[in-house]
Structure formats: C-alpha cells, structure tokens
Design an enzyme around this catalytic site. Structure first.
Site, PDB file in Angstrom:
ATOM      1  CG  ASP A 190      -0.189   0.051   2.540  1.00 38.19           C
ATOM      2  OD1 ASP A 190       1.001  -0.309   2.561  1.00 38.19           O
ATOM      3  OD2 ASP A 190      -0.794   0.458   3.544  1.00 38.19           O
ATOM      4  CD  GLU A 191       4.572   3.947   2.967  1.00 38.74           C
ATOM      5  OE1 GLU A 191       4.928   5.060   3.370  1.00 38.74           O
ATOM      6  OE2 GLU A 191       4.500   2.936   3.700  1.00 38.74           O
TER       7      GLU A 191
END
Length: 346
Positions: free
Chosen positions: A94-95
């Site tokens: 997610d990053e």
C-alpha cells in the site's frame, strides 16, 4: 493508501462503512494488521495485540484478512503508478516512492501528477490515497502522513528547513518512540533542537545512525528511488524497564514480538524461511539463535512456536533478560527473479 486493508473491507462490505474495523485475528494471539480511521480514533493501531485493541474500542469489528484481494488491488494501483513513471519503489502493498523527475506525460509539476494519481486510484478502485511531494525521499515520506486521510502535502525546497525545524522529533521518519524519549532526555524536542548538535556528538550518543540524524534535519537525503529494492529481513525488538527472569514472561514478550513481525510480513506480502531470536542479558551479553526451514513461515502460530522453541532450547544460557527481539530473514522477495540453486547428490 489510507488504512488500506480496512478500507478494502469497508468498500466490499457496505455494512462496515463508517464503523470501527480491524483486519486481523480476534483471538488471544491475534494482531491488528490494519485499522479503519473510525477505529484509530480510539487509539487502535496496526501491529497492536487484538485483545488490547478490543479493550480500547469495545465496538471494534474484526475482519479476517484477504491478502489475495489486497494483492490484486495493489497491482491495480501499481499499474496506475507505471502510467507516469517506471521509477517506482514499493515499500509494501500500500505504499511506494515514485520519481517523476522525468515522467511519461511530460508534466513538469510533481504536485499535478500526484493529484492525477490520487484521482485515478479513487476512480478505478473506489479507495483514497494520500501523497507527499518533495525533492527527496525523507521529506516525501513525512509529507505523505501529514494530511491523511485523502490528502496531499507539498514541501518545496524553500519550505524544507523551516518545516523540519518546527517538526516534533517524534514525527521524524525513522525516529521511533525509544529514540524520541532518549532525545527528549537530551532536551531535543524539535528539529531546531536536533540541529544544535554536532555530527560528532550525535555519533557519540547514537552511533552511526547519528550521522543520519545530522543529515536529515538539514534535508540532506540523496537516496535514489530504486525499483529493484530488496528487503533482507523483517524484525522487531523491545528493551524492558525491568529485567525478565521467568521463562513464562519471556514467552509472552516473544508472542507479542512475533505478532508484530507477522503483521509486517503480511503487510509487505513477504514471508521468510529463517527465524531468529535475539536475547540481551542484564550484563549486555547478546545471544542470537536461528532456525531455517524449506518453506516460508506464514502462520502466526507457527512463528510463535518457533520463537518459544528457540528460547526453551537455550534456557541454560539465559538468566536476566533486558531485551528480546524476533526477526525473519531469507525472505521470498530476495529470491524473486533469481536462478534456481541446483543440488548435487554426493
């Protein structure tokens, strides 16, 4: 991404929208992998034991993780990134860091690109993302957390030094709670306080990482965005105010640390084959013990049991313990794209 796993669950189940949600197991050994912003208002955070989270938020709804779904959505998001640049360095599902200095749409504004990416993510996944825009990794990372959820923060070269001088020391990426407390004891509460210390003095107090602290408060970070970055290990350790003397207490601490490490592995979707425990005694003697396996250790219960076994098998060397650590290495992402090691039967 904003509360990625929990947001995916709220998106896919309308009954969860607007309610405090935690992704993870709810049992005695459960650990929160992700918490919705409704749950975070109660202090619930990722890597927190589920029992603690339940006490902090009695209405908390636990949802089992669906990593196949998270990986699929993560793939959608990375496809969006690659429409703008191939210099994408994922940190987890997610990053990621993106270098858009030279980009595929010939857009000179990184801020406009960030807004386009956020808009496409919302349009194609129905999820929100926050962005940090700056001229190096350190500042971009800090900026990405400032206006969460669903926000953007830009730190220009002219704003960087005043921004860092006002920033509370606990907000510096890479300075954890223990280091922040140590700095507070040294009357370092903001970047301006940190800036008063010489590089030599910081190295004396913190070792090699003192050079890093000296540089980042001056916005010096020349690390490139590396699309082929490989993580070697995932770990967590804790120093205790009072020495641990009972094996039962040590096992409890190892259970917690194993939960933290497992949550990190699950978030990064990167599991390993070698489990290591670290034990530091009251006289600062350090013992490390490891065990390797043919397959990745994926289940939390297995990881907990392995750490307990390593502890029990070395009881005769353990007396008073001031620090315990758990790490996992030989990660599967290390082997992605590598050749196969052949074995000869001698």
């Amino acid at each position: 991404m904003d509360a990625f796993y929990a947001s995916v669950e709220q998106r896919d189940d309308p009954r969860l929208q607007g309610r405090p949600v935690a992704v993870g197991g709810s049992g005695n050994r459960g650990v929160v992998a992700s918490a919705s912003y409704e749950a975070r208002r109660y202090g619930v955070r990722s890597a927190m034991p589920s029992l603690t989270a339940q006490r902090m938020c009695p209405d908390l709804i636990f949802v089992k993780s669906r990593f196949d779904v998270y990986r699929e959505v993560s793939g959608q998001i990375r496809d969006i990134f690659h429409r703008f640049t191939d210099l994408v360095e994922p940190l987890s599902l997610d990053e990621a860091y993106l270098d858009v200095t030279d980009n595929k749409i010939d857009m000179p504004s990184a801020t406009i690109i960030a807004e386009k990416i956020r808009s496409l993510i919302l349009e194609e996944t129905a999820l929100t993302a926050s962005a940090g825009v700056s001229f190096n990794k350190f500042l971009a990372k800090i900026a990405s957390d400032i206006n969460k959820p669903n926000g953007i923060k830009v730190i220009t070269p002219g704003e960087a030094l005043p921004f860092l001088e006002k920033l509370p020391i606990g907000k510096f990426h890479g300075i954890g709670k223990v280091t922040a407390r140590k700095m507070n004891d040294m009357s370092i509460f903001t970047g301006a306080d940190l800036k008063k210390w010489t590089e030599i003095d910081l190295v004396r107090r913190f070792g090699k990482v003192g050079r890093h602290y000296f540089r980042i408060v001056r916005a010096d970070d020349y690390r490139e965005v590396n699309p082929n970055r490989i993580r070697k290990s995932i770990g967590a350790e804790r120093t205790y105010k009072e020495d641990l003397t009972e094996i039962t207490a040590m096992k409890e601490k190892l259970t917690y640390l194993a939960g933290v490490v497992h949550a990190y592995m699950a978030k990064a979707d990167n599991y390993g084959r070698t489990v290591t425990i670290k034990i530091k005694s009251s006289d600062f003697k350090i013992i490390t013990r490891s065990r390797s396996f043919q397959q990745e250790v994926r289940q939390l219960d297995d990881l907990v049991q392995i750490t307990h076994d390593l502890l029990e098998n070395n009881q005769e060397e353990i007396d008073r313990v001031r620090l315990l650590g758990v790490s996992i290495s030989n990660l599967m992402r290390e082997h992605d794209g590598l050749g196969i090691q052949l074995e000869f039967d001698f």
